[in-house]
Design a protein around this motif. Structure first.
Motif: not given
Length: 120
Positions: A97-98, A104, A101-102, A39
């Motif tokens: 979750a982060v 996308i 979601v990241s 990430t």
């Protein structure tokens, strides 16, 4: 001077449950480190690629600086609600979750063809 408490095991004893616990901790540490690195890498590629985006999209210096600064500001401000939600739902769930979601917006960066899409 050191006394062993009743029911505790000495330093030379082998506890199979402890080995399983440490294996699980090692696996969690490796997975969390890998997820963090991915990430962090995904969003921090925007800075080094800013010159390429500048050439391809004909950006002004202000647009280039916004392109580099927005992920940092969103990340800094996003920590506040994510921290509150982590207190409620747990750090592991929120980290997962982060990460999901990241995915996308990172995909949209790869498919962007204009400055507006980069800021979206």
């Amino acid at each position: 001077m050191s006394e062993l408490r009743k029911g505790s095991q000495g330093p030379g004893s082998r506890d199979p449950g402890l080995a399983v616990l440490r294996a699980g901790q090692t696996r969690n540490l490796v997975l969390a480190t890998f997820a963090f690195a991915v990430t962090f890498w995904a969003w921090n590629l925007i800075g080094p690629l800013a010159a390429t985006y500048n050439r391809q999209l004909g950006l002004t210096p202000t647009q280039t600086s916004l392109l580099v600064a927005i992920p940092v500001v969103v990340g800094a401000l996003g920590r506040i609600p994510v921290g509150v939600l982590a207190d409620r739902f747990g750090g592991r769930r929120m980290f997962a979750a982060v990460c999901f979601v990241s995915i996308i917006p990172v995909l949209f960066v790869g498919w962007s063809g204009s400055y507006g899409w980069l800021l979206f």
